[in-house]
Design a protein around this motif. Sequence first.
Motif: not given
Lengths: 115, 110
Positions: A38, A40-44, B89, B100-103
């Motif tokens: 998503d 602004g949230l990166g990969l979760r 990332f 992961f970080g937010a990028g």
Amino acid sequence: EAQVTQNPRYLITVTGKKLTVTCSQNMNHEYMSWYRQDPGLGLRQIYYSMNVEVTDKGDVPEGYKVSRKEKRNFPLILESPSPNQTSLYFCASSKRTARVVDTQYFGPGTRLTVL
Amino acid sequence: GENVEQHPSTLSVQEGDSAVIKCTYSDSASNYFPWYKQELGKRPQLIIDIRSNVGEKKDQRIAVTLNKTAKHFSLHITETQPEDSAVYFCAASNDYKLSFGAGTTVTVRA
């Protein structure tokens, strides 16, 4: 060719209609995982599996189910999708080394929209 | 659980300059730190990783450093080129979970 495949690649559905996103790998990897991406949230991480019949929760498992009946397949199930599950979903696989996640090989992604 | 923070969120560099992205993590038990690059519309791909028993690793123009005491790790890209433009990332892994970080969106200006 070594690869991770996902189907479908794009899906538009409505709230509450059960759906399954399939994931398959041909590299004989023990480890498989699902992520959502998503802005602004990166990969979760949603769920991961260390081997057949072994699954565990990632950081955001609510509203999702998985199963690992065969080594090559790791489907993601949304039993009652809601709009907040609209996202880009990636499946990934890797070898399983001792207590460490190895290089993740990602599938092409599934763009899901829940109306 | 593990919390990975990544800075900056966007980075614009002149071609040929260096780019540095920094990440911090919260779980001292994390022992594996990969970096992934995602080009527009593509899937993430591993570019470099480091394990907790190593302080630095280099692969051509890319290097990663790890400070376990401070719980932070960094990606360094030297002599940036237009094809380095992408989202990067960082991630941290403890046992079999990967966070992961937010990028960081990196833009290399010609």
